[in-house]
Design a protein around this motif. Sequence first.
Motif, short mmCIF file in Angstrom:
data_model
loop_
_atom_site.label_atom_id
_atom_site.label_comp_id
_atom_site.label_asym_id
_atom_site.label_seq_id
_atom_site.Cartn_x
_atom_site.Cartn_y
_atom_site.Cartn_z
N ASP A 18 28.22 -15.09 6.91
CA ASP A 18 27.11 -15.20 5.95
C ASP A 18 26.13 -14.04 6.13
O ASP A 18 25.61 -13.82 7.22
N GLY A 19 25.92 -13.29 5.06
CA GLY A 19 25.04 -12.14 5.10
C GLY A 19 25.75 -10.86 5.49
O GLY A 19 25.17 -9.79 5.45
N VAL A 20 27.04 -10.96 5.87
CA VAL A 20 27.83 -9.79 6.24
C VAL A 20 29.03 -9.66 5.30
O VAL A 20 29.15 -8.69 4.57
N LEU A 21 29.91 -10.64 5.31
CA LEU A 21 31.04 -10.64 4.37
C LEU A 21 30.67 -11.35 3.07
O LEU A 21 31.43 -11.31 2.10
N THR A 22 29.50 -12.01 3.07
CA THR A 22 28.93 -12.58 1.84
C THR A 22 27.51 -12.05 1.72
O THR A 22 26.98 -11.44 2.65
N ASP A 23 26.87 -12.34 0.60
CA ASP A 23 25.48 -11.91 0.44
C ASP A 23 24.50 -12.87 1.10
O ASP A 23 23.29 -12.71 1.01
N GLY A 24 25.02 -13.89 1.75
CA GLY A 24 24.19 -14.85 2.47
C GLY A 24 23.88 -16.10 1.69
O GLY A 24 23.39 -17.08 2.26
N GLN A 25 24.16 -16.11 0.40
CA GLN A 25 23.90 -17.31 -0.38
C GLN A 25 25.00 -18.33 -0.14
O GLN A 25 26.17 -17.99 -0.01
N ALA A 43 33.26 -9.97 -1.18
CA ALA A 43 33.50 -8.70 -1.86
C ALA A 43 34.96 -8.29 -1.69
O ALA A 43 35.49 -8.26 -0.58
N ALA A 44 35.61 -7.95 -2.80
CA ALA A 44 37.00 -7.49 -2.76
C ALA A 44 37.12 -6.20 -1.95
O ALA A 44 38.14 -5.98 -1.27
N ILE A 144 24.11 1.50 10.78
CA ILE A 144 23.67 0.59 9.72
C ILE A 144 24.46 0.95 8.46
O ILE A 144 24.49 2.12 8.06
N THR A 145 25.09 -0.04 7.86
CA THR A 145 25.92 0.21 6.69
C THR A 145 25.07 0.61 5.49
O THR A 145 23.94 0.15 5.34
N PRO A 146 25.60 1.46 4.62
CA PRO A 146 24.86 1.82 3.41
C PRO A 146 24.71 0.64 2.44
O PRO A 146 23.75 0.57 1.69
N ASN A 147 25.69 -0.27 2.45
CA ASN A 147 25.68 -1.40 1.53
C ASN A 147 25.31 -2.69 2.24
O ASN A 147 25.51 -2.83 3.45
N ALA A 148 24.81 -3.62 1.47
CA ALA A 148 24.41 -4.93 1.99
C ALA A 148 25.64 -5.83 2.18
O ALA A 148 26.71 -5.57 1.64
N GLY A 149 25.43 -6.91 2.92
CA GLY A 149 26.46 -7.92 3.09
C GLY A 149 26.86 -8.49 1.74
O GLY A 149 26.02 -8.70 0.87
N GLY A 150 28.16 -8.71 1.55
CA GLY A 150 28.67 -9.21 0.28
C GLY A 150 28.76 -8.14 -0.79
O GLY A 150 29.22 -8.41 -1.89
#
Length: 193
Positions: A18-25, A43-44, A144-150
């Motif tokens: 949650d918040g890493v492979l998903t956006d946390g929702q 995210a595909a 730190i990744t450029p993109n957010a989780g999910g």
Amino acid sequence: MTAEARAQKIKVLIFDVDGVLTDGQIFVIPGPDGKGIESKGFAAHDGLGITLGRLGGLRIGIITKRNSQTVAIRARDLKLEFVYQGQAHKMNAIREILEKTGYSIDELAYVGDDIIDLPVMRQCGLSIATANARQQVKDVAHYITPNAGGQGAGRDAIDFILSVQGSLGRVIEQYLDEDNQAAEVADVGVGNM
């Protein structure tokens, strides 16, 4: 030591969910029996990234505090080697993974976004925070990744490690090779069908 020097050593990559492979929702849909049905979005790009990571020789898994049928289905589809749910103290699972693989903590990378991830991130060889991570997590991260989780953060982590290790281009071509059976079956998920 730089993030690149740390990434050179990585053999095992572990993600929070949650918040890493998903956006946390977390969506909870009421069922007719009064129990909730949980759903999440993945995210595909991360799924394909996990395939590339595996083709690149990384051993990949997840550790999450929650227990979720949705996560179990996604983990199965992605053919994750290590799947630990219901882990309030994630270092316990990390120690088990290291024992199973024979690798050291310096050869393990972990991607997290919240304070529950700090005990692992403070000890692992390469700690990676997502762009949407809490500040306390970013403060201990080597990358730190450029993109957010999910939104592709998992793929960012894999691309970073494989790029530093000099294998990203080769792995992409291996994945695209129509004659490569390992690539053909690597990410064929079925969802809940």
